[in-house]
Design an enzyme around this catalytic site. Structure first.
Site, PDB file in Angstrom:
ATOM      1  N   GLU A 194       4.747  -1.876 -17.659  1.00 51.10           N
ATOM      2  CA  GLU A 194       3.718  -0.891 -17.318  1.00 51.10           C
ATOM      3  C   GLU A 194       2.505  -1.061 -16.684  1.00 51.10           C
ATOM      4  O   GLU A 194       1.742  -0.616 -16.168  1.00 51.10           O
ATOM      5  CB  GLU A 194       3.392   0.184 -18.449  1.00 51.10           C
ATOM      6  CG  GLU A 194       4.873   0.903 -18.719  1.00 51.10           C
ATOM      7  CD  GLU A 194       5.406   1.829 -17.563  1.00 51.10           C
ATOM      8  OE1 GLU A 194       4.445   2.249 -16.916  1.00 51.10           O
ATOM      9  OE2 GLU A 194       6.458   1.725 -17.569  1.00 51.10           O
ATOM     10  N   HIS A 202       2.071  -3.815 -14.174  1.00 47.73           N
ATOM     11  CA  HIS A 202       2.127  -3.737 -13.062  1.00 47.73           C
ATOM     12  C   HIS A 202       2.667  -2.431 -12.388  1.00 47.73           C
ATOM     13  O   HIS A 202       2.072  -1.938 -11.256  1.00 47.73           O
ATOM     14  CB  HIS A 202       3.663  -4.650 -12.665  1.00 47.73           C
ATOM     15  CG  HIS A 202       3.474  -5.918 -13.320  1.00 47.73           C
ATOM     16  ND1 HIS A 202       4.374  -6.451 -14.419  1.00 47.73           N
ATOM     17  CD2 HIS A 202       2.962  -7.148 -12.855  1.00 47.73           C
ATOM     18  CE1 HIS A 202       4.371  -7.787 -14.537  1.00 47.73           C
ATOM     19  NE2 HIS A 202       3.439  -8.026 -13.634  1.00 47.73           N
ATOM     20  N   GLN A 219      -7.267  -6.218 -14.586  1.00 50.61           N
ATOM     21  CA  GLN A 219      -8.209  -6.566 -15.335  1.00 50.61           C
ATOM     22  C   GLN A 219      -7.634  -7.636 -16.535  1.00 50.61           C
ATOM     23  O   GLN A 219      -8.677  -8.485 -17.084  1.00 50.61           O
ATOM     24  CB  GLN A 219      -9.147  -5.492 -15.918  1.00 50.61           C
ATOM     25  CG  GLN A 219     -10.367  -6.143 -16.782  1.00 50.61           C
ATOM     26  CD  GLN A 219     -11.567  -6.928 -16.314  1.00 50.61           C
ATOM     27  OE1 GLN A 219     -11.515  -6.838 -14.971  1.00 50.61           O
ATOM     28  NE2 GLN A 219     -12.048  -7.710 -17.207  1.00 50.61           N
TER      29      GLN A 219
END
Ligand code: AMP
Length: 281
Positions: free
Chosen positions: A35, A37, A148
């Site tokens: 999830e 990606h 991030q």
């Protein structure tokens, strides 16, 4: 959705998309999608007309004793997930397509690649910047999407794009986590049941440190000690680093002030996991 292996084939498709005025979003990955990606794909689809995802386990970013060979790969599953998420093209080149025998050129960002993960993974970021620069030249995206989760990677790539005047926008997306807080990662699939349970301490200790800062703690060394001690309470965990740096330039900080990155890398058995939080005071 098409899966393309050849650089020349991909370039032909991109040329025609650009000629018809399409804005191109790009999501580089090493596959074994989760999830995290998919969140990048969603962001790209929101902001672009055409989304290209690359799936390439890049050999140049793995050290000689790292997990290149056993890195999880499942193209059938990835294709299905990517198609469901609305990816237009998967670019899945072979190693030879990206690095023919005659290959000689590397990109290196200085200084900020020698800290945090760069200390224990020498050469890692040189491999990352090289492959990402190649992919940017191949895809020529308007916007490229990164997570991030890989905080240092994001800073290094932004620096490369600025320094080399690359003609695209780098978009950073938030960390997607499992129900218990563990940051999603393809490498989580390596974890044994016991290691998986223990690994929740990473996000837990980071969130606790964030709370301590909210409650007034400003001493970076105390916070590092706190996180390290919390991690040391669980089985399997072997700390690679816990560090607090300036969130923009990755310089170590002594006192929490402005925007800081709390980043860590910890081994659970043979699996090295990373996680981070950014805190602003
Ligand atoms: P990887 O396939 O692990 O090289 O990751 C490809 C891209 O997905 C990178 O930009 C990662 O930062 C991003 N990514 C990986 N895990 C996550 C996550 N849990 N949340 C958000 N982005 C992620």
């Amino acid at each position: 959705m098409r899966v393309i292996e050849k650089i020349s084939d991909l370039k032909a498709v991109i040329r025609s998309q650009k000629l018809s005025g399409k804005i191109i979003g790009f999501v580089p990955t090493m596959g074994y999608l989760h999830e995290g990606h998919i969140s990048l794909v969603k962001a790209s689809k929101d902001e672009n007309d055409f989304t290209i995802m690359s799936i390439f386990v890049n050999p140049t970013q793995f050290g000689p004793n790292e997990d290149f060979e056993k890195y999880p790969r499942d193209m059938a599953r990835d294709s299905k997930m990517a198609e469901e998420a609305g990816v237009d093209i998967i670019f899945a080149p072979t190693r030879e397509e990206m690095y023919p025998d005659s290959y000689k050129t590397y990109i290196e960002v200085e200084d900020i690649t020698g800290v945090l993960c760069g200390k224990t993974r020498p050469g890692h970021f040189k491999g990352v910047t090289t492959v990402v620069a190649k992919l940017f030249n191949i895809v020529e995206p308007d916007k490229a999407y990164f997570g991030q989760k890989d905080a240092q990677q994001v800073i290094v790539i932004k620096k490369m794009v600025r320094d080399l005047n690359m003609n695209l926008e780098v978009v950073i997306c938030p960390i997607i986590r499992e129900y218990d807080g563990l940051a999603m990662s393809s490498r989580n699939s390596y974890l044994s049941t016991g290691e998986r349970k223990a690994a929740v301490i990473l996000s837990k200790s980071l969130f606790e440190a964030k709370e301590l800062i909210k409650n007034g703690e400003r001493d970076a060394s105390k916070l590092i000690k706190y996180i390290s001690e919390r991690i040391s309470t669980v089985d399997f965990a072997e700390i690679d680093y816990v560090e607090i740096t300036d969130a923009e330039n990755l310089e170590e900080v002594e006192m929490i002030n402005g925007k800081v990155l709390i980043a860590l890398a910890v081994r659970f058995g043979k699996t090295r996991l990373i996680d981070n939080v950014v805190v602003e005071v």
